[in-house]
Design an enzyme around this catalytic site. Structure first.
Site: not given
Ligand code: C5P
Length: 293
Positions: A8, A91, A94-97, A100, A133
């Site tokens: 994404k 990758p 890279a911010g592309l999820g 997830s 996400d």
């Molecule tokens: O939820 P996820 O494991 O992808 O998030 C990785 C890290 O990003 C979390 O441990 C947290 O530090 C931060 N995060 C956050 N708020 C969000 C999503 C992620 O602070 N809404």
């Protein structure tokens, strides 16, 4: 069983406040693009076995595919195993999820492969526990997201733009990016990206000014070459250019096929380039052959 897990971009991303649980409330629009990992699932007698084409992916309990599989086994008590093979194309960092998307795909595919009696709501609860996400990728498409990113409102968003994603050879840690934002518990105001996109879809100059990503100042400060990448996109004719997630990828939007080709040519030296055609939708892509099933 073979599936494709599409990545994404974020069409705007606001970080509104730090929550008591340590996460942040955000506002974003997730939008799937034509960049996909390929996953193959086969039944195995007892164990859950994972293999991948990517040398940097840990084959342990931090691996999101393995974690998804074990969550399903713990919840249902099922003894069946599975062999999971991941052909990695999206990758990392890279911010592309990508991670997830793989996790969501594992939850859905193993529910089917193991014939589990688990509702969509239960699957969503498991998804949130794997990452903020991950729930988006259960249905994909486009969605307006709030809360941690798990509160979703599906959007019918035929995006009339070429999307050129460029991933520079930089790995950004999401947790570090959030920490560097230094948000307090005070609420920042919403932009309402949903209305911006629905009301101004054909006005790229409005999108360029209203679609902001709060991570840009932090990430550009840490990695000036990512700011240079965004500026190169605008110089080469992009109508909109924005960081996705907490980076490192930047995407450009353009209505013109000629500009899309110019962007691909000129940005190639700066990173991996991925192209998504206008009105792309993963649900309309041909399913990969099921010969492996
Ligand atoms: O939820 P996820 O494991 O992808 O998030 C990785 C890290 O990003 C979390 O441990 C947290 O530090 C931060 N995060 C956050 N708020 C969000 C999503 C992620 O602070 N809404």
């Amino acid at each position: 069983m073979k599936t494709r897990a599409y990545g994404k971009i974020n069409l705007g991303l606001r970080v509104l406040r730090k929550r008591p649980d340590g996460y942040h409330d955000i506002e974003t629009v997730f939008h799937q693009v034509d960049i996909a990992d390929e996953l193959t699932f086969r039944l195995h007698e007892r164990d859950v076995i994972f293999s991948t084409t990517h040398p940097d992916l840990a084959n342990d309990r931090t691996n999101l595919c393995l974690r998804a599989a074990h969550l399903l086994r713990d919840l249902t008590g099922i003894q069946d195993g599975a062999e999971i093979m991941l052909a990695k194309n999206i990758p990392l960092g890279a911010g592309l999820g990508g991670g997830s998307a793989d996790a969501a795909s594992t939850l859905k595919s193993l529910r089917a492969l193991w014939n589990l009696d688990i509702s969509d709501d239960e699957l969503r609860t498991l998804a949130v526990s794997l990452g903020s996400d991950v729930p988006f990728f259960l249905n994909g498409g486009s969605a307006y997201a709030t809360s941690r990113g798990e509160h979703l409102e599906p959007l019918r968003l035929g995006l009339p733009y070429w999307i050129i994603v460029v991933t520079p050879p930089i790995h950004v840690s999401t947790a570090t990016a959030y920490n560097n934002l230094r948000r307090t518990s005070e609420h920042m105001s919403l932009v309402d990206f949903k209305s911006v996109l629905l009301n101004h879809l054909h006005e790229p100059e409005v999108l360029a000014s209203k679609l902001v990503n709060d991570f840009e100042p932090v990430v550009f400060g840490l990695h000036p070459e990512i700011r240079d990448l965004k500026q190169a996109m605008l110089r080469h004719g992009a109508e909109v250019a924005l960081l996705t997630g907490s980076g490192s990828s930047v995407f450009a939007l353009t209505k013109s096929e000629a500009t899309a080709h110019a962007l691909m040519r000129n940005l190639e030296p700066l990173g991996r380039v991925f192209v998504t055609k206008p009105f792309f939708s993963p649900t309309h892509q041909p399913t990969p052959p099921f010969s492996e099933a």
